[in-house]
Design a protein around this motif. Structure first.
Motif, PDB file in Angstrom:
ATOM      1  N   TYR A 182       0.854  -0.990   0.007  1.00 23.57           N
ATOM      2  CA  TYR A 182      -0.013   0.314   0.008  1.00 23.57           C
ATOM      3  C   TYR A 182       0.912   1.146  -0.024  1.00 23.57           C
TER       4      TYR A 182
ATOM      5  N   ASN B 101       1.149   4.117  13.645  1.00 23.90           N
ATOM      6  CA  ASN B 101       0.150   3.242  13.254  1.00 23.90           C
ATOM      7  C   ASN B 101       0.454   2.457  11.854  1.00 23.90           C
ATOM      8  N   PHE B 102       0.935   3.539  11.048  1.00 23.32           N
ATOM      9  CA  PHE B 102       1.104   2.975   9.668  1.00 23.32           C
ATOM     10  C   PHE B 102       2.323   3.528   9.219  1.00 23.32           C
TER      11      PHE B 102
ATOM     12  N   MET C  52       1.985   6.022   5.854  1.00 24.17           N
ATOM     13  CA  MET C  52       1.762   7.374   5.970  1.00 24.17           C
ATOM     14  C   MET C  52       2.874   8.334   5.974  1.00 24.17           C
TER      15      MET C  52
ATOM     16  N   ARG D  96       2.621   8.565   1.606  1.00 26.85           N
ATOM     17  CA  ARG D  96       1.414   9.054   1.111  1.00 26.85           C
ATOM     18  C   ARG D  96       1.959  10.616   1.005  1.00 26.85           C
TER      19      ARG D  96
ATOM     20  N   THR E  53       0.175  13.635  10.357  1.00 30.07           N
ATOM     21  CA  THR E  53      -1.048  12.522  10.655  1.00 30.07           C
ATOM     22  C   THR E  53      -0.864  12.248  12.042  1.00 30.07           C
TER      23      THR E  53
ATOM     24  N   GLU F 127      -3.897  15.214   8.883  1.00 29.82           N
ATOM     25  CA  GLU F 127      -5.085  14.101   8.902  1.00 29.82           C
ATOM     26  C   GLU F 127      -4.996  13.749  10.069  1.00 29.82           C
TER      27      GLU F 127
ATOM     28  N   ARG G 243      -8.972  -4.159  11.597  1.00 30.42           N
ATOM     29  CA  ARG G 243      -7.438  -4.029  10.791  1.00 30.42           C
ATOM     30  C   ARG G 243      -6.539  -3.293  11.852  1.00 30.42           C
TER      31      ARG G 243
ATOM     32  N   THR H 248      -6.537   2.516  13.757  1.00 28.21           N
ATOM     33  CA  THR H 248      -6.690   2.869  12.521  1.00 28.21           C
ATOM     34  C   THR H 248      -7.714   4.327  12.499  1.00 28.21           C
ATOM     35  N   CYS H 249      -7.132   5.409  11.945  1.00 24.15           N
ATOM     36  CA  CYS H 249      -8.217   6.522  12.278  1.00 24.15           C
ATOM     37  C   CYS H 249      -9.413   6.411  11.293  1.00 24.15           C
ATOM     38  N   VAL H 250      -9.238   5.333  10.434  1.00 21.94           N
ATOM     39  CA  VAL H 250     -10.644   5.403   9.652  1.00 21.94           C
ATOM     40  C   VAL H 250     -11.417   3.920  10.123  1.00 21.94           C
TER      41      VAL H 250
ATOM     42  N   SER I 267      -9.250   2.350   1.538  1.00 29.86           N
ATOM     43  CA  SER I 267      -7.791   3.041   1.540  1.00 29.86           C
ATOM     44  C   SER I 267      -7.292   2.617  -0.213  1.00 29.86           C
TER      45      SER I 267
ATOM     46  N   PHE J  77      -8.158  10.956   0.114  1.00 28.41           N
ATOM     47  CA  PHE J  77      -7.985  10.579   1.531  1.00 28.41           C
ATOM     48  C   PHE J  77      -7.951  11.681   2.109  1.00 28.41           C
TER      49      PHE J  77
HETATM   50  O1  LIG Z   1      -4.613   4.864   4.786  1.00 24.76           O
HETATM   51  C1  LIG Z   1      -5.205   4.202   5.455  1.00 24.76           C
HETATM   52  O2  LIG Z   1      -5.689   3.322   5.497  1.00 24.76           O
HETATM   53  C2  LIG Z   1      -5.243   5.148   6.946  1.00 24.76           C
HETATM   54  O3  LIG Z   1      -4.650   6.360   6.677  1.00 24.76           O
HETATM   55  C3  LIG Z   1      -4.412   4.768   7.977  1.00 24.76           C
HETATM   56  S1  LIG Z   1      -5.086   5.762   9.122  1.00 24.76           S
HETATM   57  O4  LIG Z   1      -4.527   7.226   8.982  1.00 24.76           O
HETATM   58  O5  LIG Z   1      -6.645   6.128   8.974  1.00 24.76           O
HETATM   59  O6  LIG Z   1      -4.777   5.674  10.371  1.00 24.76           O
END
Ligand SMILES: O=C(O)[C@H](O)CS(=O)(=O)O
Ligand code: NAI
Length: 489
Positions: free
Chosen positions: A118, A164-165, A169, A172, A240, A263, A291, A296-298, A453, A459
């Motif tokens: 990803y 978390n990523f 992150m 992106r 983020t 973000e 997940r 995860t913020c989503v 995602s 996003f």
């Molecule tokens: O890309 C994603 O799925 C999310 O950005 C990860 S997060 O920012 O939502 O934690």
């Protein structure tokens, strides 16, 4: 896996495990010594990483500023060429990058490798976009006037990213920045710097010029944040993380009127209507809620289920979650890894306690003691809008089920939050689908899917979930400035 040497022995290419900072194309030790990176599943130290001082961060920004001037002269095609190599190297080393990520972040290895794919997709996508940064010609406002609009790189871009990523992150943000002709200074989360540093290793191997991509590990986020905001060479800050820290950075960045992308936190509603395909909704909820163990913020934070299917959905979700395997991310077949640290578990437990004290019923899990950073998943029914989870992001494996009766009621409940990042709903009726999708006050709406995602879509959130969009052709705009040239002929 108990220490740095053991992690190295797991890698096909052990030289990918680098612990120094990457500044101006050089590998640098920290003036403030080192800080420990620990494995959240076992608590052991994985590596000791260079701890940069604020002065070193300032020096890195100066090098990035000098490098940017040359990088901006490269054609889009030339930039695309080295970015493609960077992408290829990330994919060739996907297994090793995944192992490094699991070692410091904890998520199951398969998920970690998925994140590498990803993350790399942003480098591939934006490398291609480098060739398509089009300006405009505008019909002149007077007979002798010709107007041309140029898009030019903003300059040095700085990022602050969460644990978390730890790969995606950064890519992106860094990928559109580099594609636009900006240089980039990345301060990764102190919990997960290794995944960022290895991107520096691969950037160097790909031929990204010295100083264009820099990785600045430091245990002091506030000192680095201040340097990023106060140093006049930085023209763009991209963050983020939590809304709370986002607010601090926006205030700090105001003095320099710095362009910011934010973000921030989410509080995603996940709505199941009575005409939904319940099996699909349960699978979507599993992916969306669990997940990265809910970090995860989503992630679905509030699960709203219509009264007619409430009990059925709750039973099916429970049956599915019961089968999930918890454990060290390196173990085969693990679905849920550890939380990042004990504080993350305390927040989840607080939300469970609050819900139960106000009348919710635990149907799975509950508030047992944490075993290290492991906390079993919990599902509760009878959740109401006055409970803490209705307003706060849990960021963990807690699935609260709210009951609703009609569309207007659930739309009002879903929108009753300061956040507006992602939202989801499951329904079949087409007019309902349009009505609800339009009414949800969120930057992202997943309809009959729990995963939204992708590098090809914009996003980002509305309200206090942030500013700007990442990914898609829109994602490059934040790294560009427009200039119009008005010429008299
Ligand atoms: O890309 C994603 O799925 C999310 O950005 C990860 S997060 O920012 O939502 O934690
Ligand atoms: N949008 C998202 O993806 C994320 C949201 N969060 C939310 O935030 C909560 C807390 O998680 P944290 O990791 O503590 O998030 P955080 O917002 O505190 O940290 C995110 C990043 O900002 C850095 N940071 C913290 N304070 C800073 C400051 N004053 N100046 C500059 N940088 C600073 C941290 O070191 C980290 O790299 C989570 O429970 C979740 O609700 C957390 C991480 C990611």
């Amino acid at each position: 896996m108990t220490n740095e040497t053991d992690l190295k022995s797991m890698l096909k290419d052990p030289s990918l495990l680098e612990t120094r900072a990457y500044i101006g194309g050089k590998w640098v030790d920290g003036d403030d010594g080192t800080f420990d990176v620990t494995n959240p599943a076992r608590g052991d130290v994985v590596a000791k990483v260079a701890n940069l001082s604020r002065a070193q961060v300032a020096g890195a920004i100066a090098q990035a500023e000098a490098a940017q001037k040359e990088w901006a002269k490269w054609t889009g095609k030339e930039r695309a060429g080295v970015m493609r190599k960077w992408f290829d190297l990330m994919m060739e080393n996907q297994d090793d990058l995944g192992a490094i990520l699991t070692a410091e972040q904890g998520k199951p290895l398969a998920e970690a490798k998925g994140e590498i794919g990803y993350g790399a997709s942003f480098i591939e996508f934006f490398g291609e976009e480098a060739k398509r940064i089009y300006g405009e010609t505008v019909p002149g406002h007077q007979r002798d006037k010709r107007i041309t609009v140029l898009k030019q790189p903003i300059g040095v871009a700085a990022s602050i990213t969460p644990w978390n990523f730890p790969n995606a992150m950064i890519t992106r943000k860094a990928a559109p920045a580099l594609a636009a002709g900006c240089s980039f200074v990345a301060r990764p989360a102190a919990e997960t710097p290794l995944s960022a540093i290895v991107m520096g290793v691969l950037a160097e191997r790909a031929g990204i010029p010295a100083g264009v991509f820099n990785v600045l590990p430091s245990s002091s986020s506030s000192a680095v944040g201040k340097e990023f905001c106060e140093n006049p060479a930085v023209r763009k800050l991209t963050f983020t993380g939590s809304t709370e820290v986002g607010r601090i950075l926006l205030k700090q960045a105001a003095d320099q009127v710095m362009k910011c992308s934010m973000e921030l936190g989410g509080n995603a509603p996940f709505i199941v209507f009575d005409d939904a395909d319940l099996d699909a909704a349960v699978e979507g909820a599993i992916l969306c809620k669990f997940r990265n163990n809910g970090q995860t913020c989503v992630c679905a934070n509030r699960i709203y289920v219509q009264a007619g299917v409430y009990d059925d959905f709750a039973a099916r979700l429970k049956a599915r979650v019961e089968k999930m395997k918890i454990g060290d991310g390196f173990e085969e077949g693990v679905d849920l890894g550890p939380l990042i640290n004990p504080a993350a578990g305390e927040k989840v437990k607080e939300h469970i306690d609050d819900a139960v004290s106000k009348g919710a019923t635990v149907i799975l899990g509950g508030n047992g003691a944490m075993d290290g950073n492991f906390l079993p998943p919990t599902i509760v029914t009878g959740v109401t809008q006055d409970m803490q989870v209705a307003q706060d992001e849990t960021f963990g494996p807690f699935a609260p089920l709210f009951k609703f009766t009609d569309e207007d009621e659930v739309i009002a409940m879903a929108n009753d939050t300061i956040f507006g990042l992602a939202s989801y709903f499951y329904a079949k009726d087409l007019s309902r689908v349009y009505k609800v999708a339009e009414a949800l006050e969120y930057g992202i709406v997943g309809v009959n899917t729990g995963i939204i995602s992708t590098e090809v879509a914009p996003f980002g959130g509305v309200k206090q979930s942030g500013l700007g969009r990442e990914g898609s052709h829109h994602g490059i705009e934040d790294y560009l400035e427009m200039k119009y040239i008005c010429m008299s002929v």
